[in-house]
Design a protein around this motif. Structure first.
Motif, mmCIF file in Angstrom:
data_model
loop_
_atom_site.group_PDB
_atom_site.id
_atom_site.type_symbol
_atom_site.label_atom_id
_atom_site.label_comp_id
_atom_site.label_asym_id
_atom_site.label_seq_id
_atom_site.Cartn_x
_atom_site.Cartn_y
_atom_site.Cartn_z
ATOM 1 N N ALA A 59 5.101 -9.807 5.519
ATOM 2 C CA ALA A 59 5.207 -9.588 4.079
ATOM 3 C C ALA A 59 4.045 -10.285 3.401
ATOM 4 N N GLY A 60 3.438 -9.620 2.470
ATOM 5 C CA GLY A 60 2.297 -10.187 1.757
ATOM 6 C C GLY A 60 2.686 -10.650 0.372
ATOM 7 N N GLU A 61 1.696 -11.173 -0.332
ATOM 8 C CA GLU A 61 1.940 -11.573 -1.709
ATOM 9 C C GLU A 61 2.213 -10.323 -2.538
ATOM 10 N N TYR A 66 -3.183 -5.801 -6.137
ATOM 11 C CA TYR A 66 -3.743 -5.567 -7.468
ATOM 12 C C TYR A 66 -4.986 -6.424 -7.707
ATOM 13 N N GLN A 67 -5.026 -7.604 -7.096
ATOM 14 C CA GLN A 67 -6.209 -8.450 -7.220
ATOM 15 C C GLN A 67 -7.416 -7.788 -6.565
ATOM 16 N N PRO A 71 -10.146 -4.677 -9.950
ATOM 17 C CA PRO A 71 -11.592 -4.794 -10.235
ATOM 18 C C PRO A 71 -12.404 -3.570 -9.795
ATOM 19 N N MET A 72 -11.931 -2.836 -8.806
ATOM 20 C CA MET A 72 -12.650 -1.634 -8.392
ATOM 21 C C MET A 72 -12.341 -0.444 -9.291
#
Length: 82
Positions: A59-61, A66-67, A71-72
């Motif tokens: 499981a990730g953050e 979105y981080q 930005p892309m």
């Protein structure tokens, strides 16, 4: 000369029969592949029988993606000047 004699195309009724058999085999193979993919999808979503499932993996953050992605995507949304 023997090669020329052996290279005649098959008779039309034989060719039609062969085409029908090949079409039937292709249809059976395509439907079998579809059924296997669909069954794997059911197992993947339902966590049944397949080696990996939708819940496997670390499981990730919750907002880490979105981080990376925002930005892309933001420069594409800005209006361009001609």
């Amino acid at each position: 000369m023997a090669i020329w004699i052996l290279s005649f195309p098959p008779a039309p009724e034989k060719r039609k029969r062969m085409t029908n058999v090949l079409a039937l085999l292709y249809a059976i193979a395509a439907n079998l592949i579809f059924a296997l993919v669909y069954l794997y999808f059911i197992g993947f979503v339902g966590n049944v029988v397949v080696p990996t499932s939708i819940d496997s993996g670390p499981a990730g953050e919750p907002y880490a993606k979105y981080q990376r992605e925002v930005p892309m995507l933001v420069p594409r949304g800005l209006p361009r000047r001609p």
